[in-house]
Design an enzyme around this catalytic site. Structure first.
Site, PDB file in Angstrom:
ATOM      1  N   GLU A   1      53.814  41.831  41.783  1.00 13.89           N
ATOM      2  CA  GLU A   1      55.170  41.879  42.358  1.00 13.89           C
ATOM      3  C   GLU A   1      56.057  40.776  41.776  1.00 13.89           C
ATOM      4  O   GLU A   1      57.241  40.992  41.535  1.00 13.89           O
ATOM      5  CB  GLU A   1      55.078  41.768  43.887  1.00 13.89           C
ATOM      6  CG  GLU A   1      54.455  43.023  44.508  1.00 13.89           C
ATOM      7  CD  GLU A   1      54.086  42.860  45.980  1.00 13.89           C
ATOM      8  OE1 GLU A   1      53.300  41.938  46.295  1.00 13.89           O
ATOM      9  OE2 GLU A   1      54.590  43.625  46.813  1.00 13.89           O
TER      10      GLU A   1
ATOM     11  N   GLU B   1      46.442  45.808  47.871  1.00  9.39           N
ATOM     12  CA  GLU B   1      46.655  45.384  49.269  1.00  9.39           C
ATOM     13  C   GLU B   1      45.999  46.283  50.310  1.00  9.39           C
ATOM     14  O   GLU B   1      45.500  45.787  51.323  1.00  9.39           O
ATOM     15  CB  GLU B   1      48.157  45.284  49.570  1.00  9.39           C
ATOM     16  CG  GLU B   1      48.838  44.053  48.993  1.00  9.39           C
ATOM     17  CD  GLU B   1      49.424  44.291  47.616  1.00  9.39           C
ATOM     18  OE1 GLU B   1      49.019  45.271  46.939  1.00  9.39           O
ATOM     19  OE2 GLU B   1      50.291  43.500  47.215  1.00  9.39           O
TER      20      GLU B   1
HETATM   21  N1  CO8 Z   1      43.943  34.504  47.661  1.00  4.76           N
HETATM   22  C1  CO8 Z   1      43.141  33.446  47.914  1.00  4.76           C
HETATM   23  N2  CO8 Z   1      42.148  33.049  47.092  1.00  4.76           N
HETATM   24  C2  CO8 Z   1      41.943  33.784  45.990  1.00  4.76           C
HETATM   25  C3  CO8 Z   1      42.725  34.898  45.669  1.00  4.76           C
HETATM   26  C4  CO8 Z   1      43.785  35.252  46.560  1.00  4.76           C
HETATM   27  N3  CO8 Z   1      44.616  36.275  46.321  1.00  4.76           N
HETATM   28  N4  CO8 Z   1      42.279  35.420  44.500  1.00  4.76           N
HETATM   29  C5  CO8 Z   1      41.253  34.645  44.111  1.00  4.76           C
HETATM   30  N5  CO8 Z   1      41.051  33.656  44.994  1.00  4.76           N
HETATM   31  C6  CO8 Z   1      40.028  32.598  44.954  1.00  4.76           C
HETATM   32  C7  CO8 Z   1      38.658  33.138  45.333  1.00  4.76           C
HETATM   33  O1  CO8 Z   1      38.514  33.212  46.722  1.00  4.76           O
HETATM   34  C8  CO8 Z   1      37.754  32.124  44.683  1.00  4.76           C
HETATM   35  O2  CO8 Z   1      37.717  30.991  45.500  1.00  4.76           O
HETATM   36  P1  CO8 Z   1      36.291  30.199  45.703  1.00  4.76           P
HETATM   37  O3  CO8 Z   1      35.949  29.705  44.335  1.00  4.76           O
HETATM   38  O4  CO8 Z   1      36.651  29.126  46.655  1.00  4.76           O
HETATM   39  O5  CO8 Z   1      35.328  31.212  46.214  1.00  4.76           O
HETATM   40  C9  CO8 Z   1      38.520  31.736  43.409  1.00  4.76           C
HETATM   41  O6  CO8 Z   1      39.868  32.141  43.614  1.00  4.76           O
HETATM   42  C10 CO8 Z   1      38.003  32.445  42.178  1.00  4.76           C
HETATM   43  O7  CO8 Z   1      37.987  33.834  42.457  1.00  4.76           O
HETATM   44  P2  CO8 Z   1      36.681  34.751  42.249  1.00  4.76           P
HETATM   45  O8  CO8 Z   1      35.436  33.940  42.376  1.00  4.76           O
HETATM   46  O9  CO8 Z   1      36.825  35.935  43.150  1.00  4.76           O
HETATM   47  O10 CO8 Z   1      36.880  35.153  40.711  1.00  4.76           O
HETATM   48  P3  CO8 Z   1      36.376  36.499  40.026  1.00  4.76           P
HETATM   49  O11 CO8 Z   1      36.590  36.300  38.568  1.00  4.76           O
HETATM   50  O12 CO8 Z   1      35.034  36.882  40.490  1.00  4.76           O
HETATM   51  O13 CO8 Z   1      37.409  37.616  40.559  1.00  4.76           O
HETATM   52  C11 CO8 Z   1      39.562  38.518  41.125  1.00  4.76           C
HETATM   53  C12 CO8 Z   1      38.770  37.524  40.251  1.00  4.76           C
HETATM   54  C13 CO8 Z   1      39.213  39.946  40.766  1.00  4.76           C
HETATM   55  C14 CO8 Z   1      41.054  38.264  40.854  1.00  4.76           C
HETATM   56  C15 CO8 Z   1      39.223  38.253  42.617  1.00  4.76           C
HETATM   57  O14 CO8 Z   1      39.369  36.877  42.899  1.00  4.76           O
HETATM   58  C16 CO8 Z   1      40.092  39.011  43.583  1.00  4.76           C
HETATM   59  O15 CO8 Z   1      39.890  40.202  43.802  1.00  4.76           O
HETATM   60  N6  CO8 Z   1      41.102  38.322  44.178  1.00  4.76           N
HETATM   61  C17 CO8 Z   1      41.959  38.914  45.166  1.00  4.76           C
HETATM   62  C18 CO8 Z   1      42.961  39.820  44.510  1.00  4.76           C
HETATM   63  C19 CO8 Z   1      43.842  40.485  45.557  1.00  4.76           C
HETATM   64  O16 CO8 Z   1      43.393  41.242  46.387  1.00  4.76           O
HETATM   65  N7  CO8 Z   1      45.153  40.178  45.469  1.00  4.76           N
HETATM   66  C20 CO8 Z   1      46.106  40.729  46.387  1.00  4.76           C
HETATM   67  C21 CO8 Z   1      46.258  39.811  47.551  1.00  4.76           C
HETATM   68  S1  CO8 Z   1      47.289  40.532  48.781  1.00  4.76           S
HETATM   69  C22 CO8 Z   1      48.830  40.296  48.214  1.00  4.76           C
HETATM   70  O17 CO8 Z   1      49.077  39.772  47.166  1.00  4.76           O
HETATM   71  C23 CO8 Z   1      49.898  40.791  49.126  1.00  4.76           C
HETATM   72  C24 CO8 Z   1      51.294  40.392  48.692  1.00  4.76           C
HETATM   73  C25 CO8 Z   1      52.273  40.690  49.786  1.00  4.76           C
HETATM   74  C26 CO8 Z   1      51.995  39.838  50.963  1.00  4.76           C
HETATM   75  C27 CO8 Z   1      52.847  40.183  52.121  1.00  4.76           C
HETATM   76  C28 CO8 Z   1      52.458  39.320  53.296  1.00  4.76           C
HETATM   77  C29 CO8 Z   1      52.903  39.794  54.575  1.00  4.76           C
END
Ligand code: CO8
Length: 258
Positions: free
Chosen positions: A112, A132
């Site tokens: 976004e 999401e």
């Molecule tokens: N939020 C918080 N922490 C995150 C996020 C996130 N979006 N993405 C990654 N991290 C953190 C992980 O928790 C991890 O932390 P820790 O080392 O403490 O465990 C660290 O970053 C590294 O991530 P991974 O170990 O998961 O790394 P991978 O290489 O295995 O995976 C990915 C990478 C595929 C990107 C994976 O981290 C993932 O799926 N992340 C979430 C992606 C996601 O779902 N994004 C959408 C979030 S919702 C959103 O954006 C809504 C927007 C509108 C909001 C409106 C609000 C009302």
């Protein structure tokens, strides 16, 4: 304001804003959103093109911060969404071109954010998605508005309902990004594009941006009328006189932004 999560580089009219929260793959919490809001709200005239990218090699922005969102109730969810939407709208309506150099994950709020920029170019390693619904929410930083505008409703709905993550070659095919480069080339290509923009008249670029952005949501008569007005405005600028005089006298234009 001191920025704990933004790295700023300034280079002859081009400003690079790097989002830097390495522990969470540059996920956007409300502090980062407020920093971005403050930074883009205080850009001065020395910035003529803004490039937004993510720090590190892995991620542009991996979304809104899930750990912050996990405990929100309805009014807080509304407020968090409103904050992100407001910041991204500020980026979209800046009077200068904004290029997203998408270097890695652009998921949820990251996709976004990229969509609020005028132009997206991506590394061959970038990945895009709106995952999401898998978290029980909808895209909340204006993704339901901007994604269908950019790629059409059919594919936007597929991406949003399935939450599937696509690679940059697919993002290129569907028009979500303009070009894909090798990771090590990405920033040079973004700078190259910005340099080309710097050669042109700043007010004209700004008026063209306004005409495209505002005209898109109007009907044909209104959009053409708006363009007509903004076209007229160009003739009140010294850059129009300079650009045309330079052409007629076979010399390079020297634009002042006035
Ligand atoms: N939020 C918080 N922490 C995150 C996020 C996130 N979006 N993405 C990654 N991290 C953190 C992980 O928790 C991890 O932390 P820790 O080392 O403490 O465990 C660290 O970053 C590294 O991530 P991974 O170990 O998961 O790394 P991978 O290489 O295995 O995976 C990915 C990478 C595929 C990107 C994976 O981290 C993932 O799926 N992340 C979430 C992606 C996601 O779902 N994004 C959408 C979030 S919702 C959103 O954006 C809504 C927007 C509108 C909001 C409106 C609000 C009302």
């Amino acid at each position: 304001m001191d920025y704990g999560f933004l790295k700023i580089e300034r280079n002859d009219g081009i400003t690079v804003m790097k989002i830097s929260a390495p522990k969470s793959l540059n996920a956007l919490n409300s502090t980062i959103l407020k920093e971005i809001d403050d930074f883009v709200g205080h850009l001065d005239a020395t910035t003529r093109v803004l490039i937004i990218t993510g720090d590190g090699e892995k991620s542009f922005v991996a979304g809104a911060d899930i750990s912050e969102m996990a405990h929100l109730d309805e009014p807080q969810g509304y407020e968090f969404g409103r904050l992100g939407a407001q910041v991204f709208r500020r980026i979209e309506t800046l009077p200068i071109p904004v290029i997203a150099a998408v270097n890695g994950f652009a998921l949820g709020g990251g996709c976004e954010l990229a969509m609020s920029c005028d132009i997206r170019i991506a590394s061959s390693k970038a990945k895009f998605g709106q995952p999401e619904v898998g978290l029980g929410i909808i895209p909340g930083f204006s993704g339901t508005y901007r994604l269908p505008k950019l790629i059409g409703q059919g594919y936007a709905k597929e991406m949003i309902y399935t939450g599937k993550v696509i690679r940059s070659d697919e993002a290129l095919r569907i028009g979500l990004v303009n070009a894909v480069y090798e990771p090590e080339e990405l920033m040079d290509k973004a700078m190259e594009m910005a340099q080309m923009m710097l050669k042109n008249a700043p007010v004209a670029i700004s008026l063209a941006k306004q005409s495209i952005n505002e005209g898109y949501d109007l009907d044909a008569e209104q959009a053409i009328g708006l363009e007509n007005q903004l076209f007229g405005k160009c003739f009140a600028t010294s850059d129009q006189k300079e650009g045309m005089d330079a052409f007629l006298n076979k010399r390079k234009a020297d634009f002042t932004g006035k």
